[in-house]
Design a protein around this motif. Structure first.
Motif, PDB file in Angstrom:
ATOM      1  N   PRO A   1     -40.321 -39.860  -4.590  1.00 25.48           N
ATOM      2  CA  PRO A   1     -40.371 -39.244  -3.258  1.00 25.48           C
ATOM      3  C   PRO A   1     -39.620 -37.915  -3.194  1.00 25.48           C
ATOM      4  N   LEU A   2     -40.095 -36.951  -3.964  1.00 24.48           N
ATOM      5  CA  LEU A   2     -39.430 -35.657  -3.985  1.00 24.48           C
ATOM      6  C   LEU A   2     -39.961 -34.759  -2.880  1.00 24.48           C
ATOM      7  N   ASP A   3     -41.277 -34.600  -2.811  1.00 26.95           N
ATOM      8  CA  ASP A   3     -41.896 -33.780  -1.770  1.00 26.95           C
ATOM      9  C   ASP A   3     -42.213 -34.651  -0.563  1.00 26.95           C
ATOM     10  N   LEU A   4     -41.525 -34.385   0.532  1.00 24.31           N
ATOM     11  CA  LEU A   4     -41.702 -35.142   1.767  1.00 24.31           C
ATOM     12  C   LEU A   4     -42.223 -34.208   2.855  1.00 24.31           C
ATOM     13  N   SER A   5     -42.913 -34.781   3.829  1.00 24.74           N
ATOM     14  CA  SER A   5     -43.491 -33.957   4.889  1.00 24.74           C
ATOM     15  C   SER A   5     -43.451 -34.717   6.206  1.00 24.74           C
ATOM     16  N   ALA A   6     -43.262 -33.972   7.290  1.00 20.41           N
ATOM     17  CA  ALA A   6     -43.321 -34.573   8.621  1.00 20.41           C
ATOM     18  C   ALA A   6     -44.756 -34.823   9.057  1.00 20.41           C
ATOM     19  N   ASP A   7     -45.713 -34.321   8.285  1.00 18.17           N
ATOM     20  CA  ASP A   7     -47.115 -34.446   8.685  1.00 18.17           C
ATOM     21  C   ASP A   7     -47.995 -34.455   7.447  1.00 18.17           C
ATOM     22  N   TYR A   8     -49.025 -35.317   7.468  1.00 15.47           N
ATOM     23  CA  TYR A   8     -49.950 -35.423   6.343  1.00 15.47           C
ATOM     24  C   TYR A   8     -51.387 -35.243   6.796  1.00 15.47           C
ATOM     25  N   SER A   9     -51.601 -34.483   7.862  1.00 12.76           N
ATOM     26  CA  SER A   9     -52.949 -34.205   8.327  1.00 12.76           C
ATOM     27  C   SER A   9     -53.625 -33.226   7.366  1.00 12.76           C
ATOM     28  N   PRO A  10     -54.945 -32.969   7.521  1.00  7.19           N
ATOM     29  CA  PRO A  10     -55.649 -32.054   6.622  1.00  7.19           C
ATOM     30  C   PRO A  10     -54.913 -30.726   6.450  1.00  7.19           C
ATOM     31  N   GLY A  11     -54.928 -30.264   5.224  1.00  2.00           N
ATOM     32  CA  GLY A  11     -54.093 -29.147   4.811  1.00  2.00           C
ATOM     33  C   GLY A  11     -52.972 -29.651   3.931  1.00  2.00           C
ATOM     34  N   VAL A  12     -52.576 -30.915   4.151  1.00  2.00           N
ATOM     35  CA  VAL A  12     -51.656 -31.615   3.249  1.00  2.00           C
ATOM     36  C   VAL A  12     -52.461 -32.656   2.469  1.00  2.00           C
ATOM     37  N   ILE A  13     -53.165 -33.514   3.182  1.00  2.00           N
ATOM     38  CA  ILE A  13     -54.158 -34.402   2.568  1.00  2.00           C
ATOM     39  C   ILE A  13     -55.522 -34.001   3.130  1.00  2.00           C
ATOM     40  N   PRO A  14     -56.403 -33.438   2.318  1.00  2.00           N
ATOM     41  CA  PRO A  14     -57.700 -32.985   2.832  1.00  2.00           C
ATOM     42  C   PRO A  14     -58.667 -34.141   3.051  1.00  2.00           C
ATOM     43  N   ILE A  15     -59.630 -33.929   3.916  1.00  2.00           N
ATOM     44  CA  ILE A  15     -60.726 -34.874   4.085  1.00  2.00           C
ATOM     45  C   ILE A  15     -61.750 -34.575   2.990  1.00  2.00           C
ATOM     46  N   SER A  16     -61.967 -35.522   2.095  1.00  2.00           N
ATOM     47  CA  SER A  16     -62.830 -35.298   0.939  1.00  2.00           C
ATOM     48  C   SER A  16     -64.270 -35.655   1.268  1.00  2.00           C
ATOM     49  N   LEU A  17     -65.180 -34.860   0.744  1.00  2.00           N
ATOM     50  CA  LEU A  17     -66.614 -35.072   0.962  1.00  2.00           C
ATOM     51  C   LEU A  17     -67.327 -35.433  -0.336  1.00  2.00           C
ATOM     52  N   GLY A  18     -66.599 -35.901  -1.303  1.00  2.00           N
ATOM     53  CA  GLY A  18     -67.173 -36.317  -2.580  1.00  2.00           C
ATOM     54  C   GLY A  18     -66.068 -36.666  -3.548  1.00  2.00           C
ATOM     55  N   TRP A  19     -66.464 -37.037  -4.757  1.00  2.00           N
ATOM     56  CA  TRP A  19     -65.482 -37.394  -5.773  1.00  2.00           C
ATOM     57  C   TRP A  19     -64.944 -36.153  -6.465  1.00  2.00           C
ATOM     58  N   HIS A  20     -63.656 -36.168  -6.761  1.00  2.00           N
ATOM     59  CA  HIS A  20     -63.008 -35.113  -7.544  1.00  2.00           C
ATOM     60  C   HIS A  20     -61.785 -35.710  -8.209  1.00  2.00           C
TER      61      HIS A  20
END
Length: 634
Positions: free
Chosen positions: A281-300
């Motif tokens: 748990p090194l990188d912490l965030s007050a928010d994980y909305s898109p831009g931090v965790i993106p909404i994916s539209l396929g496999w990558h």
């Protein structure tokens, strides 16, 4: 062989040492002020700031104001605690933070006690130490409103301990005690609903429950499950009464697409973040909305890694679960499987797997699930100590040092809004939430053009999420950008016609532009969805009066008064005006008498008396005292 045998003369020693570590590394959060959602739920929430209004707050949505019902939250236990804290400390944040820290200390002790019923004391002790200092708990402990995570976890673990220390056949008194704890925990946060599943897990971990064993198991445990099911049913029915629905109407911010595309693509990334936050748990965030965790539209690569980690963890848990059942004090690999399953059960209401929840990921929501990680890691460290004691001690020391340092340095980032949002913008400037916050800041600084650029960026990243659009529209209305607000609100109202806020704000836009017919239309639309809206009744009264429909205007004004606007003397003067215009001078005089009682200043009293004199003279015709832009409006 025991790891760190010297302090482990008893369970009490392990509890006290773990609790002490929790106290030390959360102590600097006591200097924090209110931040983030603290302001909405505590400092700006007048409903909890009086013992007279607190009972009504307990049967109202947890989130006050515009998004109460839409956010689908009802937490009467937490609301009661915050109301009592306000009664004692008012707006001084120290007591609130002290309660959070003490609750975290007690919860840490309960973690040790629960784990000690399932595994060796050494492993339970290590699990307690890890839980005490894990950085993923910072948001819950250092932010006042995080008590909505700590309190249910505390009660949840206490119910588990009551169950574990009972006999093989549950008695009615024990079942009823567990039911009371369950109801209180459920009232603190909805995710406590998972207690029945965890009770079954605890029993399954201590004994093998093959299908052939289930009838006997049910005969022994039916009382506790009956009570828990009854409590859960009662709480869900109460939620339906308060909120109008059981499930959460809003999806995660910026994640509306999850309802349209396969969620596994995005959940893969979420799962990889679960693993990262638990293990490193090194990188912490007050928010994980898109831009931090993106909404994916396929496999990558990123979501494939997450799915691989999830499958590998589940595979390892299944292999560990097949080991012998956990007898008290016995070292068995089944603890690792138990820890994984605990995590899965307790995170399930927020995992967006079976239904859409309100967040993609939030560190605070990992508070109770992390007990499973602590259990698994405790077993792993003690198992390592059997073969390499020095390596185990060095590893544990390094791990606790790192986690303690990260917790200590992270606590101050929750000091206040400026620090929270400043840190978020610095760490994740391209997240949708960061751009939204930047837009608000630019408007506050009188730099609307830069604010509009940031708002556009936020919408591009997060999409037309209902909460985002309506909040931005509110800022645009306050700044006088009525046409821009109208465009956004018409779009979001047509997209989500079941919510009252967008048409309600459209009524504000049209009233500010002096368009009474349009104001009436959207007031009626909003009131048809939510009939207990004093502001919309207030605007409707103005719109009807502007059209010369005095009787209808008086009815709307009376509705606004009945919904809480009656303490403002101007409302009664306005009602007197409407009644006089409609030819009912008796009702007009009665309204002026009510205005006189509520006139709080000498000037107001003189104005009311002057109007009463003109009414007696037959010349009473003041302008509408309560305009759509008055302080009693939106």
């Amino acid at each position: 062989m025991k790891l760190l045998a010297s302090p482990l003369r008893s369970v009490r020693s392990a509890v006290l040492l773990s609790a002490l570590l929790a106290a030390v590394f959360s102590a600097n959060s006591l200097r924090n002020d209110f931040a983030y959602d603290d302001n909405h739920i505590i400092t700006e929430n007048t409903a909890i700031q009086s013992l007279e209004t607190l009972p009504d707050a307990l049967v109202s949505p947890y989130w006050p104001g515009r998004f109460g019902r839409e956010l689908g939250l009802w937490r009467p236990t937490t609301t009661l605690l915050l109301g009592l804290e306000w009664a004692v400390a008012g707006p001084d944040p120290l007591l609130y933070h002290l309660v959070n820290v003490v609750a975290h200390i007690v919860t840490t002790g309960l973690v040790v006690l629960v784990l000690a019923e399932l595994m060796t004391l050494s492993a339970a002790f290590v699990g307690g130490l890890v839980f005490a200092v894990h950085p993923v708990h910072v948001e819950a402990v250092a932010n006042v409103i995080g008590i909505a995570e700590i309190l249910p976890a505390l009660l949840f673990l206490l119910a588990c301990l009551v169950h574990l220390r009972g006999t093989e056949r549950t008695s009615w008194p024990r079942a009823l005690v567990m039911g009371a704890l369950y109801a209180t925990a459920f009232g603190a946060k909805e995710s406590a609903v998972t207690l029945p599943g965890v009770i079954f897990l605890l029993d399954a971990a201590r004994q093998r429950l093959a299908p052939v064993d289930l009838p006997a198991y049910v005969r022994d445990r039916w009382k506790v499950y009956l009570v828990l099911v009854a409590v859960a049913s009662a709480m869900l029915i109460a939620r339906l009464q308060v909120l109008g629905s059981i499930a959460n109407p809003f999806g995660p911010l910026g994640a509306d697409l999850l309802a349209e595309v396969p969620r596994i693509w995005t959940l893969g990334e979420v799962w990889s973040n679960y693993v990262r936050l638990m293990v490193l748990p090194l990188d912490l965030s007050a928010d994980y909305s898109p831009g931090v965790i993106p909404i994916s539209l396929g496999w990558h690569a990123a979501n494939l890694v997450g799915v691989f980690l999830a499958l590998a963890t589940l595979g390892g848990a299944w292999a560990a679960w097949r080991r012998p059942a956990m007898e008290k004090g016995k070292d068995t690999a089944r603890v690792a499987g138990f820890g994984v399953v605990w995590f899965l059960i307790t995170i399930s209401p927020l995992a967006n797997v079976f239904f859409i929840s309100g967040v993609l990921l939030a560190e605070r929501t990992l508070y109770l699930p992390s007990v499973g990680f602590a259990a698994a890691l405790g077993w792993l460290v003690v198992r390592l100590a059997r073969e390499r004691r020095t390596l185990a001690v060095v590893t544990l020391t390094a791990l606790l040092t790192f986690m303690g340092w990260r917790t200590w340095t992270r606590n101050p980032t929750w000091r206040d809004n400026f620090t929270v949002f400043g840190t978020l913008i610095a760490d994740y400037p391209h997240s949708g939430r960061s751009q939204w916050v930047l837009g608000d800041l630019f408007f506050q600084q009188g730099r609307p053009h830069q604010g509009l650029v940031s708002y556009r960026a936020a919408i591009n990243i997060l999409g037309p999420h209902y909460q985002l659009i309506t909040e931005i529209s509110k800022k645009l209305i306050d700044a006088g950008y009525y046409e821009a607000a109208e465009h956004l609100l018409l779009f979001t109202w047509r997209d989500s016609p079941g919510f009252a806020l967008a048409p309600g704000l459209l009524a504000v836009v049209y009233s500010q532009r002096g368009m009474p017919e349009e104001t009436e239309i959207y007031c009626r639309i909003a009131l048809a969805i939510d009939g207990d809206d004093a502001v919309r009744e207030h605007l409707l009264a103005w719109a009807l009066a502007e059209q010369g429909r005095w009787e209808e205007a008086a009815t709307a004004r009376q509705a606004a008064i009945a919904l809480g606007e009656g303490e403002h003397w101007e409302q009664w003067v306005s009602l007197a005006h409407y009644r006089a215009q409609a030819g009912d001078t008796v009702a007009a005089r009665t309204a002026l008498d009510s205005a006189r009682v509520r006139a709080g200043t000498k000037r107001a009293l003189q104005e009311v008396d002057s109007l009463a004199g003109t009414l007696r003279a037959g010349t009473f015709a003041p302008p509408d005292t309560v305009s759509p832009g008055s302080p009693t409006g939106p």
